[in-house]
Design a protein around this motif. Structure first.
Motif, PDB file in Angstrom:
ATOM      1  N   TRP A  68      48.981  34.426  47.344  1.00 47.40           N
ATOM      2  CA  TRP A  68      48.884  32.821  47.625  1.00 47.40           C
ATOM      3  C   TRP A  68      49.571  31.991  47.717  1.00 47.40           C
ATOM      4  O   TRP A  68      50.338  31.469  48.452  1.00 47.40           O
ATOM      5  CB  TRP A  68      47.218  32.217  48.275  1.00 47.40           C
ATOM      6  CG  TRP A  68      47.147  31.414  48.465  1.00 47.40           C
ATOM      7  CD1 TRP A  68      47.380  30.479  49.574  1.00 47.40           C
ATOM      8  CD2 TRP A  68      47.574  29.496  47.617  1.00 47.40           C
ATOM      9  NE1 TRP A  68      48.016  29.067  49.901  1.00 47.40           N
ATOM     10  CE2 TRP A  68      47.958  28.727  48.724  1.00 47.40           C
ATOM     11  CE3 TRP A  68      47.723  29.798  46.281  1.00 47.40           C
ATOM     12  CZ2 TRP A  68      47.417  27.415  48.516  1.00 47.40           C
ATOM     13  CZ3 TRP A  68      47.815  28.357  45.842  1.00 47.40           C
ATOM     14  CH2 TRP A  68      47.515  26.965  46.880  1.00 47.40           C
ATOM     15  N   ALA A  69      49.970  31.860  46.147  1.00 50.63           N
ATOM     16  CA  ALA A  69      51.040  30.988  45.548  1.00 50.63           C
ATOM     17  C   ALA A  69      52.592  31.219  46.165  1.00 50.63           C
ATOM     18  O   ALA A  69      52.783  30.077  46.057  1.00 50.63           O
ATOM     19  CB  ALA A  69      51.007  30.977  43.962  1.00 50.63           C
TER      20      ALA A  69
ATOM     21  N   PRO B 277      55.399  31.148  40.897  1.00 49.12           N
ATOM     22  CA  PRO B 277      55.272  30.667  41.596  1.00 49.12           C
ATOM     23  C   PRO B 277      55.214  29.590  42.077  1.00 49.12           C
ATOM     24  O   PRO B 277      55.535  28.415  43.041  1.00 49.12           O
ATOM     25  CB  PRO B 277      54.376  31.556  43.035  1.00 49.12           C
ATOM     26  CG  PRO B 277      53.795  31.871  42.453  1.00 49.12           C
ATOM     27  CD  PRO B 277      53.842  31.885  40.883  1.00 49.12           C
ATOM     28  N   CYS B 278      54.711  29.103  40.734  1.00 48.30           N
ATOM     29  CA  CYS B 278      54.879  27.214  40.239  1.00 48.30           C
ATOM     30  C   CYS B 278      55.255  26.376  39.726  1.00 48.30           C
ATOM     31  O   CYS B 278      56.156  27.851  38.949  1.00 48.30           O
ATOM     32  CB  CYS B 278      52.944  27.829  39.443  1.00 48.30           C
ATOM     33  SG  CYS B 278      52.287  28.389  40.074  1.00 48.30           S
ATOM     34  N   GLY B 279      55.747  25.729  39.553  1.00 48.75           N
ATOM     35  CA  GLY B 279      56.276  24.329  38.791  1.00 48.75           C
ATOM     36  C   GLY B 279      56.631  23.497  39.637  1.00 48.75           C
ATOM     37  O   GLY B 279      55.640  22.928  40.844  1.00 48.75           O
ATOM     38  N   PRO B 280      57.605  22.185  39.216  1.00 52.17           N
ATOM     39  CA  PRO B 280      57.916  21.089  40.195  1.00 52.17           C
ATOM     40  C   PRO B 280      58.582  20.879  40.824  1.00 52.17           C
ATOM     41  O   PRO B 280      58.977  22.438  41.635  1.00 52.17           O
ATOM     42  CB  PRO B 280      58.183  20.769  38.814  1.00 52.17           C
ATOM     43  CG  PRO B 280      59.307  21.411  38.350  1.00 52.17           C
ATOM     44  CD  PRO B 280      58.429  22.773  38.251  1.00 52.17           C
TER      45      PRO B 280
ATOM     46  N   PHE C  62      42.280  23.074  52.043  1.00 48.59           N
ATOM     47  CA  PHE C  62      43.348  23.917  53.610  1.00 48.59           C
ATOM     48  C   PHE C  62      43.264  25.759  53.626  1.00 48.59           C
ATOM     49  O   PHE C  62      43.892  25.615  54.710  1.00 48.59           O
ATOM     50  CB  PHE C  62      44.927  23.839  52.334  1.00 48.59           C
ATOM     51  CG  PHE C  62      45.870  24.732  52.395  1.00 48.59           C
ATOM     52  CD1 PHE C  62      46.594  23.841  54.451  1.00 48.59           C
ATOM     53  CD2 PHE C  62      46.558  25.207  51.962  1.00 48.59           C
ATOM     54  CE1 PHE C  62      47.457  24.609  54.965  1.00 48.59           C
ATOM     55  CE2 PHE C  62      47.742  25.879  52.536  1.00 48.59           C
ATOM     56  CZ  PHE C  62      48.406  25.825  53.496  1.00 48.59           C
ATOM     57  N   MET C  63      42.994  26.051  52.503  1.00 48.12           N
ATOM     58  CA  MET C  63      42.552  27.127  52.687  1.00 48.12           C
ATOM     59  C   MET C  63      41.889  28.162  51.463  1.00 48.12           C
ATOM     60  O   MET C  63      41.115  27.151  50.882  1.00 48.12           O
ATOM     61  CB  MET C  63      44.422  28.126  52.177  1.00 48.12           C
ATOM     62  CG  MET C  63      44.844  28.169  53.550  1.00 48.12           C
ATOM     63  SD  MET C  63      46.311  30.125  53.071  1.00 48.12           S
ATOM     64  CE  MET C  63      45.729  31.277  53.485  1.00 48.12           C
ATOM     65  N   MET C  64      40.413  29.132  51.806  1.00 49.01           N
ATOM     66  CA  MET C  64      40.414  29.563  51.045  1.00 49.01           C
ATOM     67  C   MET C  64      41.231  30.838  50.683  1.00 49.01           C
ATOM     68  O   MET C  64      41.334  31.657  50.975  1.00 49.01           O
ATOM     69  CB  MET C  64      38.900  30.108  51.269  1.00 49.01           C
ATOM     70  CG  MET C  64      37.370  29.624  52.318  1.00 49.01           C
ATOM     71  SD  MET C  64      36.743  28.276  51.274  1.00 49.01           S
ATOM     72  CE  MET C  64      36.078  29.904  50.204  1.00 49.01           C
ATOM     73  N   VAL C  65      41.155  30.970  48.521  1.00 44.44           N
ATOM     74  CA  VAL C  65      41.979  32.135  48.242  1.00 44.44           C
ATOM     75  C   VAL C  65      41.043  32.501  47.151  1.00 44.44           C
ATOM     76  O   VAL C  65      40.415  31.247  45.800  1.00 44.44           O
ATOM     77  CB  VAL C  65      43.074  30.802  47.485  1.00 44.44           C
ATOM     78  CG1 VAL C  65      44.171  32.091  46.730  1.00 44.44           C
ATOM     79  CG2 VAL C  65      43.583  29.782  48.458  1.00 44.44           C
TER      80      VAL C  65
ATOM     81  N   ILE D 292      44.357  28.420  38.976  1.00 44.73           N
ATOM     82  CA  ILE D 292      44.101  26.496  38.902  1.00 44.73           C
ATOM     83  C   ILE D 292      45.223  26.349  37.917  1.00 44.73           C
ATOM     84  O   ILE D 292      46.148  25.497  37.520  1.00 44.73           O
ATOM     85  CB  ILE D 292      43.322  26.545  39.663  1.00 44.73           C
ATOM     86  CG1 ILE D 292      43.421  27.178  40.786  1.00 44.73           C
ATOM     87  CG2 ILE D 292      43.483  24.760  39.771  1.00 44.73           C
ATOM     88  CD1 ILE D 292      41.856  26.296  41.635  1.00 44.73           C
ATOM     89  N   ASP D 293      44.854  26.011  36.763  1.00 47.13           N
ATOM     90  CA  ASP D 293      45.182  25.660  35.405  1.00 47.13           C
ATOM     91  C   ASP D 293      46.447  25.938  35.105  1.00 47.13           C
ATOM     92  O   ASP D 293      47.131  25.325  34.778  1.00 47.13           O
ATOM     93  CB  ASP D 293      43.937  25.512  34.718  1.00 47.13           C
ATOM     94  CG  ASP D 293      43.220  24.596  34.977  1.00 47.13           C
ATOM     95  OD1 ASP D 293      42.603  23.742  35.313  1.00 47.13           O
ATOM     96  OD2 ASP D 293      42.003  24.878  33.766  1.00 47.13           O
ATOM     97  N   TRP D 294      46.479  27.418  35.234  1.00 46.39           N
ATOM     98  CA  TRP D 294      47.940  27.857  34.787  1.00 46.39           C
ATOM     99  C   TRP D 294      48.904  26.997  35.812  1.00 46.39           C
ATOM    100  O   TRP D 294      50.378  27.259  35.664  1.00 46.39           O
ATOM    101  CB  TRP D 294      47.555  29.337  34.934  1.00 46.39           C
ATOM    102  CG  TRP D 294      49.001  30.022  34.820  1.00 46.39           C
ATOM    103  CD1 TRP D 294      49.493  30.572  33.302  1.00 46.39           C
ATOM    104  CD2 TRP D 294      50.285  30.771  35.593  1.00 46.39           C
ATOM    105  NE1 TRP D 294      50.707  31.639  33.565  1.00 46.39           N
ATOM    106  CE2 TRP D 294      51.040  31.676  35.471  1.00 46.39           C
ATOM    107  CE3 TRP D 294      49.670  30.653  36.986  1.00 46.39           C
ATOM    108  CZ2 TRP D 294      52.189  32.019  35.814  1.00 46.39           C
ATOM    109  CZ3 TRP D 294      50.816  31.528  37.744  1.00 46.39           C
ATOM    110  CH2 TRP D 294      51.786  31.963  36.954  1.00 46.39           C
TER     111      TRP D 294
END
Length: 474
Positions: free
Chosen positions: A369-370, A60-63, A145-148, A107-109
């Motif tokens: 979440w992501a 779900p991560c990316g630019p 923003f949220m707890m994750v 988070i780093d990933w």
């Protein structure tokens, strides 16, 4: 509940926190006992390569070109989230450390890939140290923003604060009933009060059909364990067991001698025992007493028994060779066969973190979440994330665990059983390692007398509800 009253049950919460957190355990290696600094922005994970998936889950991560200060903790360039554990608890240093280690690594990933739609995730690590859950939640309310992916053993002390400030959450685990079915809460591996995954009982029934009338539950004087055992009795009955009800109750603080209790179980004729406690010295002393009484029952428990403590103790004497534990997660030993488990282990060990089942649980919730946050695109708000989370009804964290229904706060209908022999755990059921057995019967509705809270028609705990809580609009 006032903190002073909650503190009285602190020891009991510590003993069963993992058992009540979706059946996870401490299994894994801790390569670092140091404190974890707040996760930083992109750049801290320079050694991480860009990834496109996590197991079977597309990343779900990316630019991207997300922009705008759309909610508290969200800006053109950043998303601020809180996470944490109880690692600073003086009586058990490093408690649940694997949770924070996992979220820090994730988070780093994610940031190494460009964050969420181009926004960098900035994580703040909160150490509740068992007794400070409300204090850290007050701090989080002011900026996050949220707890994750967090997990606080005494979350009953912080739930009112969280709900009052509309701090939506995707925790690794919950303990208290009001948090387990709390408003604005979704989990990768739900553990609601009104339904339970009883797969271990159904599967033990298949493994040992002659024991359906030979099992009993070890009762305790600790109120939280009493509640857990009451729920377990209803699950066992649903799986076809007729418990012997031998009337054995062990003092939570320990007994001067366990011999009379072991003898009572012997006279009662038990051939199988369930424990809602964790593998602690008092439990080991009880197992010794069973051996001295000349009985060797099948032992069954939650995934707390899939852990280093039981493994090390049994490696010395073999008295737990009849130990079985039910799980909805893949075994860490299956990392080579399960890509998601392998990726989890790689990411956390790269940061010298602790790997364990609770860490995989935190990883699943972070990914959940992501995934929802990514779907919101540029218009990232708590309302949008809650709407997206409520739509997710099939989730396995990329293959970390059995399929759950986070959107409806429902546990899995699958599971597996592990067995300990010597110092080694193996998958005992189903026979094929890395697979789960699934059956709709495994999801058992529990008796309302065991819930510990009042639920509304939407199955949300009503204790701290107010007119301003964020509800799904879909």
């Amino acid at each position: 509940m006032k903190l002073s009253a909650a503190s009285k049950s602190m020891a009991g919460l510590f003993a069963i926190v993992v058992a009540t957190s979706a059946c996870a355990s401490d299994r894994g290696a801790d390569s670092s006992a140091g404190a974890l600094a707040p996760a930083a922005a992109a750049g801290t994970g320079a050694s991480l390569s860009v990834e496109e998936s996590f197991g079977t889950l597309s990343s779900p991560c990316g630019p991207g070109e997300a922009a705008g200060s759309t909610d508290q903790g969200v800006s053109d360039s950043e998303i601020r989230i809180g996470y944490g554990d109880d690692r600073g608890y003086s009586k058990s240093p490093g408690l649940n450390k694997e949770i924070g280690d996992a979220v820090s690594a994730m988070i780093d990933w994610c940031n190494a890939q460009g964050g969420i739609n181009g926004r960098t995730i900035v994580g703040t690590h909160y150490d509740a140290a068992m007794t400070q859950a409300n204090a850290v939640m007050q701090n989080a309310c002011a900026s996050e923003f949220m707890m994750v992916g967090h997990g606080f053993a005494m979350d009953q002390t912080s739930e009112q604060t969280r709900v009052a400030c509309n701090l939506a959450a995707v925790p690794a685990f919950t303990v208290s009933p009001d948090a387990a079915n709390g408003p604005m809460t979704y989990q990768g591996v739900p553990f609601p009060v009104d339904y339970a995954n009883g797969s271990q009982w159904f599967q033990i029934a298949e493994m040992y059909p002659d024991l359906l009338g030979e099992f009993d539950v070890i009762d305790s004087t600790m109120p939280t364990i009493i509640s857990a055992s009451t729920k377990i009795r209803s699950v066992a009955e649903a799986a076809g067991f007729t418990l012997k009800n031998c009337g054995v109750t062990l003092n939570y603080e320990g007994e001067s001698s366990y011999a009379p209790f072991a003898e009572k179980f012997k006279q009662c004729g038990v051939k199988g025992l369930w424990t809602s406690r964790s593998p602690v010295p008092a439990e080991f002393n009880f197992v010794k007493a069973l051996d001295q009484a000349g009985i060797d029952p099948i032992l069954l428990g939650e995934a707390t028994w899939y852990g280093n403590a039981a493994q090390a103790w049994n490696g010395e004497n073999g008295l737990l060779d009849n130990l079985h534990a039910g799980m909805t997660f893949q075994m860490i030993e299956n990392a080579d066969a399960v890509p998601a488990v392998k990726k989890y282990v790689e990411l956390v060990t790269e940061q010298d973190g602790k790997t364990a089942l609770l860490g995989m649980q935190a990883t699943s919730s972070f990914l959940l979440w992501a995934t929802a946050a990514d779907a919101c695109g540029s218009d990232l708000s708590r309302q949008c994330v809650i709407d997206e989370l409520s739509r997710i009804h099939e989730w396995d964290g990329g293959g970390l665990h059995a399929v759950t229904d986070p959107g409806n706060n429902m546990p899995a209908t699958c599971g597996l059983v592990v067995k300990l022999e010597g110092a080694e755990y193996t998958q005992a059921f189903p026979a094929e390692a890395g697979t789960f057995e699934c059956d709709d019967r495994y999801r058992v509705a529990t008796d309302p007398s065991t819930w510990g809270t009042e639920l509304g028609p939407d199955r949300i705990a009503t204790k701290y509800l107010n007119p301003n809580v964020i509800r799904p609009t879909v």
